[in-house]
Design a protein around this motif. Structure first.
Motif, PDB file in Angstrom:
ATOM      1  N   UNK A   1      45.134  35.369  45.595  1.00  0.00           N
ATOM      2  CA  UNK A   1      43.925  35.578  46.384  1.00  0.00           C
ATOM      3  C   UNK A   1      42.684  35.553  45.499  1.00  0.00           C
ATOM      4  N   UNK A   2      42.779  36.162  44.339  1.00  0.00           N
ATOM      5  CA  UNK A   2      41.659  36.162  43.407  1.00  0.00           C
ATOM      6  C   UNK A   2      41.399  34.748  42.890  1.00  0.00           C
ATOM      7  N   UNK A   3      42.466  33.973  42.700  1.00  0.00           N
ATOM      8  CA  UNK A   3      42.350  32.621  42.149  1.00  0.00           C
ATOM      9  C   UNK A   3      42.010  31.554  43.189  1.00  0.00           C
ATOM     10  N   UNK A   4      41.915  31.919  44.449  1.00  0.00           N
ATOM     11  CA  UNK A   4      41.621  30.952  45.507  1.00  0.00           C
ATOM     12  C   UNK A   4      40.317  30.217  45.185  1.00  0.00           C
ATOM     13  N   UNK A   5      40.353  28.895  44.966  1.00  0.00           N
ATOM     14  CA  UNK A   5      39.152  28.160  44.562  1.00  0.00           C
ATOM     15  C   UNK A   5      38.102  28.037  45.658  1.00  0.00           C
ATOM     16  N   UNK A   6      38.441  28.453  46.848  1.00  0.00           N
ATOM     17  CA  UNK A   6      37.449  28.380  47.924  1.00  0.00           C
ATOM     18  C   UNK A   6      36.482  29.563  47.910  1.00  0.00           C
ATOM     19  N   UNK A   7      36.731  30.511  47.054  1.00  0.00           N
ATOM     20  CA  UNK A   7      35.775  31.609  46.919  1.00  0.00           C
ATOM     21  C   UNK A   7      34.454  31.082  46.338  1.00  0.00           C
ATOM     22  N   UNK A   8      33.314  31.635  46.751  1.00  0.00           N
ATOM     23  CA  UNK A   8      32.026  31.170  46.219  1.00  0.00           C
ATOM     24  C   UNK A   8      31.951  31.330  44.706  1.00  0.00           C
ATOM     25  N   UNK A   9      31.400  30.343  44.040  1.00  0.00           N
ATOM     26  CA  UNK A   9      31.327  30.351  42.576  1.00  0.00           C
ATOM     27  C   UNK A   9      30.587  31.569  42.051  1.00  0.00           C
TER      28      UNK A   9
END
Length: 258
Positions: free
Chosen positions: A37-45
């Motif tokens: 979940x932390x590594x999800x690349x869809x999180x805002x940069x």
């Protein structure tokens, strides 16, 4: 193509925690779903950049959140934790992001824009954004977790009323299932300062916070030391460039007795 849930395949990362009496609790690990979940690349940069200091995987693993849980992210700001919690609880769980109407009325819109964007994003089907007066806090179902990060001190500030924290903490207590967890992260003020610095430095004395929460019936079960910073002298506002992002923070895990 990766789906939101396929990122749960990432591996484990070690962490350590401390019990209330200070004894070490070793061998605690960040589960694969939390790391994913932390590594999800869809999180805002701009939110990913905060991970090194906010250590979300440590906090979530320490809390014990897992797939299927029901959790409220209280005063979620721009949804930093809301997005991660959504991934962790998965399609069988649910996240309620509760934005007090006092915050909507009195704070810049940019402070909550990220959470409001989640409400319009169909990939966050397991997130419901709620807005109501802080004194009217309630949820449509019993919860496993109440989560609030870096904002408990705000409850004592003028823009929030200030809030009736005794009433709110009891509402948190009543919202949880027996055995449910209240996880609180906040910026530390000088020992013995009570509420003196909530409005000016945006900090709170952990002892005052603990006493308020325990008065509602919660039991402080453990605290995590991952966000402590001995170099913070507690005399600067949390937005001061000298200390911003590196403040001394306490992580308390309270439990509703079974």
């Amino acid at each position: 193509m990766f789906t939101r849930w396929s990122w749960y395949l990432i591996g484990l990362v070690a962490l350590s925690a401390h019990s209330v009496d200070g004894s070490a609790v070793t061998g605690v690990e960040i589960p694969a779903d939390v790391a994913a979940a932390v590594a999800d690349p869809r999180r805002p940069a701009e939110q990913i950049k905060l991970d090194a200091t906010r250590k979300p995987g440590v906090a979530i693993a320490f809390a014990g959140l897992r797939s299927g849980d029901r959790v409220v992210d209280f005063m979620p700001g721009n949804g930093y934790f809301t997005r991660i919690l959504s991934d962790v609880v998965g399609p069988t769980g649910h996240v309620y992001a509760f934005i007090p109407s006092e915050q909507v009325a009195n704070c810049p819109a940019r402070e909550i824009a990220g959470t409001q964007a989640i409400a319009r994003d169909p990939s966050f089907a397991n997130v419901t954004v709620l807005t109501a007066a802080v004194g009217d806090f309630h949820l449509p179902e019993a919860l496993d977790f109440v989560w609030t990060a870096q904002n408990y001190h705000d409850l004592h500030d003028s823009f929030m009323g200030p809030a009736d924290t005794s009433k709110l903490n009891k509402a948190f207590f009543n919202a949880l299932k027996p055995g449910g967890v209240l996880l609180v992260i906040d910026h530390v003020a000088e020992a013995g300062s009570g509420l003196r610095d909530t409005e000016t430095l945006h900090r709170i004395d952990p002892d005052r916070m603990r006493s308020e929460i325990e008065a509602a019936g919660f039991v402080l079960e453990a605290q995590n030391e991952a966000l402590r910073n001995a170099d913070d002298d507690h005399k600067r506002a949390v937005f001061d460039p000298i200390i911003r992002g590196r403040t001394d923070q306490v992580v308390f895990l309270f439990r509703k007795p079974r």
